[in-house]
Design a protein around this motif. Sequence first.
Motif, PDB file in Angstrom:
ATOM      1  N   ARG A 168      58.900  18.570  34.917  1.00 12.42           N
ATOM      2  CA  ARG A 168      57.710  18.727  34.723  1.00 12.42           C
ATOM      3  C   ARG A 168      57.316  18.804  35.658  1.00 12.42           C
ATOM      4  O   ARG A 168      56.211  17.249  35.633  1.00 12.42           O
ATOM      5  CB  ARG A 168      57.195  18.003  33.170  1.00 12.42           C
ATOM      6  CG  ARG A 168      58.100  18.430  31.952  1.00 12.42           C
ATOM      7  CD  ARG A 168      57.833  17.223  31.092  1.00 12.42           C
ATOM      8  NE  ARG A 168      58.381  18.105  29.696  1.00 12.42           N
ATOM      9  CZ  ARG A 168      57.657  19.590  29.224  1.00 12.42           C
ATOM     10  NH1 ARG A 168      56.696  19.874  29.856  1.00 12.42           N
ATOM     11  NH2 ARG A 168      57.977  19.931  28.030  1.00 12.42           N
ATOM     12  N   PHE A 184      55.236  25.115  30.152  1.00 12.32           N
ATOM     13  CA  PHE A 184      54.259  24.294  29.255  1.00 12.32           C
ATOM     14  C   PHE A 184      54.477  24.681  27.691  1.00 12.32           C
ATOM     15  O   PHE A 184      55.273  26.028  27.323  1.00 12.32           O
ATOM     16  CB  PHE A 184      53.247  25.403  29.582  1.00 12.32           C
ATOM     17  CG  PHE A 184      51.658  24.609  30.588  1.00 12.32           C
ATOM     18  CD1 PHE A 184      52.033  25.597  30.943  1.00 12.32           C
ATOM     19  CD2 PHE A 184      51.610  23.299  30.573  1.00 12.32           C
ATOM     20  CE1 PHE A 184      50.861  25.387  32.978  1.00 12.32           C
ATOM     21  CE2 PHE A 184      50.354  22.577  30.951  1.00 12.32           C
ATOM     22  CZ  PHE A 184      50.608  23.608  32.500  1.00 12.32           C
ATOM     23  N   GLY A 185      54.271  23.708  27.179  1.00 14.44           N
ATOM     24  CA  GLY A 185      54.668  24.129  25.904  1.00 14.44           C
ATOM     25  C   GLY A 185      55.598  24.626  24.714  1.00 14.44           C
ATOM     26  O   GLY A 185      55.129  24.844  24.132  1.00 14.44           O
ATOM     27  N   GLY A 214      46.093  27.959  33.885  1.00 14.98           N
ATOM     28  CA  GLY A 214      46.065  28.164  32.089  1.00 14.98           C
ATOM     29  C   GLY A 214      45.886  29.118  31.861  1.00 14.98           C
ATOM     30  O   GLY A 214      45.594  29.191  29.991  1.00 14.98           O
ATOM     31  N   HIS A 215      45.307  30.440  32.764  1.00 11.47           N
ATOM     32  CA  HIS A 215      44.989  31.627  31.544  1.00 11.47           C
ATOM     33  C   HIS A 215      46.137  32.106  30.792  1.00 11.47           C
ATOM     34  O   HIS A 215      47.056  31.810  31.508  1.00 11.47           O
ATOM     35  CB  HIS A 215      44.519  32.243  32.519  1.00 11.47           C
ATOM     36  CG  HIS A 215      43.516  32.109  33.073  1.00 11.47           C
ATOM     37  ND1 HIS A 215      42.107  31.383  32.896  1.00 11.47           N
ATOM     38  CD2 HIS A 215      42.792  31.048  34.570  1.00 11.47           C
ATOM     39  CE1 HIS A 215      40.880  31.318  33.752  1.00 11.47           C
ATOM     40  NE2 HIS A 215      41.208  30.622  34.727  1.00 11.47           N
ATOM     41  N   VAL A 257      48.885  32.612  28.472  1.00 12.09           N
ATOM     42  CA  VAL A 257      50.088  32.723  28.245  1.00 12.09           C
ATOM     43  C   VAL A 257      50.058  33.702  27.027  1.00 12.09           C
ATOM     44  O   VAL A 257      49.547  33.016  25.874  1.00 12.09           O
ATOM     45  CB  VAL A 257      50.315  31.062  28.684  1.00 12.09           C
ATOM     46  CG1 VAL A 257      50.396  31.061  30.221  1.00 12.09           C
ATOM     47  CG2 VAL A 257      49.513  29.989  28.263  1.00 12.09           C
ATOM     48  N   LYS A 299      55.709  13.627  23.505  1.00 12.42           N
ATOM     49  CA  LYS A 299      56.717  14.535  22.774  1.00 12.42           C
ATOM     50  C   LYS A 299      55.035  15.023  22.384  1.00 12.42           C
ATOM     51  O   LYS A 299      54.343  17.065  22.402  1.00 12.42           O
ATOM     52  CB  LYS A 299      57.647  14.839  21.929  1.00 12.42           C
ATOM     53  CG  LYS A 299      57.551  16.304  21.889  1.00 12.42           C
ATOM     54  CD  LYS A 299      59.050  15.974  21.200  1.00 12.42           C
ATOM     55  CE  LYS A 299      59.648  17.314  20.163  1.00 12.42           C
ATOM     56  NZ  LYS A 299      60.865  17.815  19.945  1.00 12.42           N
ATOM     57  N   THR A 348      52.521  16.273  24.842  1.00 12.61           N
ATOM     58  CA  THR A 348      52.592  17.645  25.788  1.00 12.61           C
ATOM     59  C   THR A 348      51.805  18.863  24.548  1.00 12.61           C
ATOM     60  O   THR A 348      52.286  19.614  25.187  1.00 12.61           O
ATOM     61  CB  THR A 348      54.099  17.556  25.986  1.00 12.61           C
ATOM     62  OG1 THR A 348      54.536  16.165  26.342  1.00 12.61           O
ATOM     63  CG2 THR A 348      54.391  18.927  26.917  1.00 12.61           C
ATOM     64  N   ASP A 372      49.324  21.498  25.776  1.00 12.55           N
ATOM     65  CA  ASP A 372      50.126  23.069  25.969  1.00 12.55           C
ATOM     66  C   ASP A 372      49.720  23.757  25.337  1.00 12.55           C
ATOM     67  O   ASP A 372      49.751  24.775  25.434  1.00 12.55           O
ATOM     68  CB  ASP A 372      51.808  22.370  26.078  1.00 12.55           C
ATOM     69  CG  ASP A 372      52.131  22.319  27.461  1.00 12.55           C
ATOM     70  OD1 ASP A 372      51.352  21.962  28.382  1.00 12.55           O
ATOM     71  OD2 ASP A 372      53.483  22.021  27.585  1.00 12.55           O
ATOM     72  N   ARG A 409      45.359  27.430  28.064  1.00  8.60           N
ATOM     73  CA  ARG A 409      45.864  26.370  27.871  1.00  8.60           C
ATOM     74  C   ARG A 409      44.506  25.592  27.434  1.00  8.60           C
ATOM     75  O   ARG A 409      43.593  25.876  27.222  1.00  8.60           O
ATOM     76  CB  ARG A 409      46.893  25.701  28.712  1.00  8.60           C
ATOM     77  CG  ARG A 409      48.260  26.128  29.482  1.00  8.60           C
ATOM     78  CD  ARG A 409      49.127  26.077  27.853  1.00  8.60           C
ATOM     79  NE  ARG A 409      50.824  26.342  29.058  1.00  8.60           N
ATOM     80  CZ  ARG A 409      51.292  27.007  28.085  1.00  8.60           C
ATOM     81  NH1 ARG A 409      51.172  26.646  26.871  1.00  8.60           N
ATOM     82  NH2 ARG A 409      52.768  27.550  29.132  1.00  8.60           N
ATOM     83  N   TRP A 455      44.120  22.576  28.021  1.00  7.97           N
ATOM     84  CA  TRP A 455      44.585  21.784  29.346  1.00  7.97           C
ATOM     85  C   TRP A 455      45.009  22.866  30.323  1.00  7.97           C
ATOM     86  O   TRP A 455      45.940  23.183  30.316  1.00  7.97           O
ATOM     87  CB  TRP A 455      45.239  20.439  29.065  1.00  7.97           C
ATOM     88  CG  TRP A 455      45.447  19.571  30.650  1.00  7.97           C
ATOM     89  CD1 TRP A 455      45.760  19.366  31.639  1.00  7.97           C
ATOM     90  CD2 TRP A 455      43.880  18.953  30.838  1.00  7.97           C
ATOM     91  NE1 TRP A 455      45.497  18.972  32.069  1.00  7.97           N
ATOM     92  CE2 TRP A 455      44.112  17.816  31.957  1.00  7.97           C
ATOM     93  CE3 TRP A 455      42.734  18.397  29.938  1.00  7.97           C
ATOM     94  CZ2 TRP A 455      43.425  17.497  32.696  1.00  7.97           C
ATOM     95  CZ3 TRP A 455      41.918  18.041  30.707  1.00  7.97           C
ATOM     96  CH2 TRP A 455      42.289  16.778  31.954  1.00  7.97           C
TER      97      TRP A 455
END
Lengths: 335, 516
Positions: free
Chosen positions: A9, A19-20, A108-109, A111, B32, B35, B39, B263, B265
């Motif tokens: 990460r 990410f996520g 972060g655009h 996605v 978790k 995140t 995200d 996102r 963030w």
Amino acid sequence: MTGTLDDNRTPFGRNPRHFGIDPDEPWPDDVPMDQDDTRWRYQGDPKGAKKAERRIAAAWTVTLLASMGLAAVYVDGANTQLAGLCWGLAFGGLGVGLILWARDLMPGHDVIASRGHHNVSSEADRVAVAESLGRGLDPMARRPFLFKMLGAVGGVFGLAIAFPIASLGPRPHRNLYKTAWGKGVRAVTLEGKPIRPSELPVNGILTVFPETDPSDALSPTLLINLGDADYETPPERVGWNIPIDGKTGIVAISKICTHAGCPASLYNVVTHQLVCPCHYSTFDVLQLCKPIFGPAARGLPQLPIAVDAQGFIVAQADYSRAGGAPVGPGFWNRG
Amino acid sequence: MSTTEERIAAQKRYRAAKAGTDTVDERLGSSKFLTSVLDKIFPDHWSFMVGEIAMDSLIVLIVTGIYLALFYVPSSKEVVYAPTSGHVYIPLVGQKMSEAYESVINLSFNVRFGLIMRQAHHWAALIFLAAVFFHMARIFFTGAFRKPREINWIIGLLLWQIVALEGFTGYSLPDDLLSGTGLRVIYSIIESIPFVGTWLVYALWGGRFPGTSLIPRLFVVHEFLFPLLIIGLLTAHLMILWHQKHTDFPGPGKTETNIRGSRIWPQYALKAGGLMMLVSSVIFLLAGFVQINPVWIYGPYQPYTVSAGAQPDWYLGWQDGAVRLWPHWEFRSFGHEIANPFFPGLLLPGILLSIMFAWPWIDKKIYKDYKAHNLLDRPRDKPFRTGVGAAAVTLFSLLTMASGTDIIANNLHVSYEAIVVALDYLVIIGPVVAFIIAYKACQRLQEADFHPIQRPVGGVIYRTPDGGYHTVGDVHHGPSHDAPADTSASHGAGDNGDGGAGSGSERSVSAPAAGD
Ligand code: HEM
Ligand code: FES
């Protein structure tokens, strides 16, 4: 402190899809597998990035100056327009800067990710919750008597705990049928001055209050000098006016609109109509103030008046049923 | 690309950040969750900002409101205006007024920045309500209320009601002539409720109108009860939104099972912060330059006077308009009466609201569509729903207009009566006409979709693996105008109607989407 640059990460995109995205999450096959969300607008364009940085700095400079301006405005008597300007500019500069920062210099655009199992559980979980609920429900259902008892007790107790609410106000009883007028109560002006009939010219109109309790909100009454206009007088209202030179003279009419209680205060001397400015109910004064336009359904009540020994206008009695009372808007037991 | 120093600095920052999150994690086990927060993806469409604008104005309302509350005196005690120091507003000197009104006058003239705070609070309220209306319209016209989001529709409607009441109670606090008149009308509306009306008003007002209990009670309701409810319901609203993830318009690469956007963030964290600043900016510019609710001009409330042209704030105009237009009916029998204000003041709004609460389920019946949806409808794809929405907006606008009938009559030099009679017909005919126009317009727009070559409206053209083409329009609605869209996915399964049906090889070849 165990992180290294090779950690899964890292902030710099070794693993572009970090990410996520939960590896255990079902992955719809229409989601691209190798998106790179570390891109940003001026990536690889140092000149553009520099310009963007300057734009943001400029926006925040506006905020800086406006904040100082605000202090000056405060000290200098706090002019509202200048304060609004400074405040607007300060907030505005900050906001524009933040948005530009995100747009131009931040990743972060654009996605795409799986929605996953967002709000439905697996069938096993659903079965489990129903079973847990049953653990309490079954024993309860086996005691129907207690169940009914609880219902009854709850109802009575519910009423009991409503008692504090009853203290919020008095019970209405017949209170709404009464005003502060009564036999011999003088009509006074806003300044508290009693009035003689001669003080009201023909077509004159005056708001008066009962001397005994001028602030009562149902009592404001209009004295209207109708001169020789033809006032319709049913038998039960004979003698309620103060005739002048044998003509109709002065009548007293409740100022409280029968629609929703605003003061019916606009008077048209040509048509002898009273208009309430709230929802424009119009009342014909010559026909017992009956409503001729607008939402009001009842006429304005009439107050019987006379002249006392000192020559001042007084009420003969409170507003009565014959005069169209109770005063004001309708309610359930008005009948 | 990056120098060694930069790499080392980055590594340091990373370690520092991790140390921070580790410290928290050791206590809360939160990594978790955090995140997933950082995200989280929020879709990019301007209409999704409207709810945020509502939230931002709410924050301005809370901050400015706390400030006002520090100066406001919730008391009906009668005083005579005779200030001995500071600025004096001459026209009011010597007048009787309540302490509440006096405190508002003092706040406006004698507290530095007091007036701009008051005006910011009022402007924020108007913008808040406007944003709520707009937000609600966006939810309705795009079908965002459909399963699984019915709960948020219900919570939203409750919020709307409470927020409007919060606005009304705030408007009443200064105890000026305009707000007192509004209270008088509300008193009469409550009084007209069958069976319990008089009891209810006596409990609320502590007796006959106006009494001295109401102002302190309104203060408690406006400062405490309603804000508590609003914040509680809003928290639920946003938690549900968070959990369900936001809807999105159909478009390139978007399906029922994925979410596309930016996102939290750092994109949305910064942008949402920026938007909040911009909303505050607009509110404070208005507060500085556009006077609002100048209560010192209206004068203190007296039950025997009223100013012509008394209107509530705009968001309650539709109710005031209904009260003005309603015919002069009252029902009397057996010694009982249902008074006129009950019908337009409570019954009509009650019926309309019930329909709105029930709409998600009515909508299911109409379209025989009981599935969950994450992709929004374009309004044109649901002509009936769009027609109903257009009718509702028309009715709402006409009633709001009716609230200003006297102002319209004065400005146009027509008789007041003529306008009321015209509006009486218009509120019946207008919504029907609006429905028909909207319905037909949707059908035309749909037909345009069917001939993308004749009239290109944008959209996505898909190439299927065997070389055929189709558009997203075909994906999103069937051949008949009003057929329920068949794009819904059963939960969790990767199935996506005929659009996605497990065909990972599909590729979009044209980008601009006809978003709405
Ligand atoms: C106090 C007023 C309200 C606030 C502050 C508020 C705030 C928000 C926010 C910030 C969002 C996410 C962004 C967006 O979609 O715009 C949202 C979503 C939503 N709101 Fe509201 N809202 C309010 C009132 C309402 C009302 C009156 C309704 C409808 C009756 C409603 C129904 C919904 C629904 C169904 C969603 C989910 C939308 C989606 O996922 O597409 N809300 N709300
Ligand atoms: S209160 Fe007079 S018309 Fe409504």
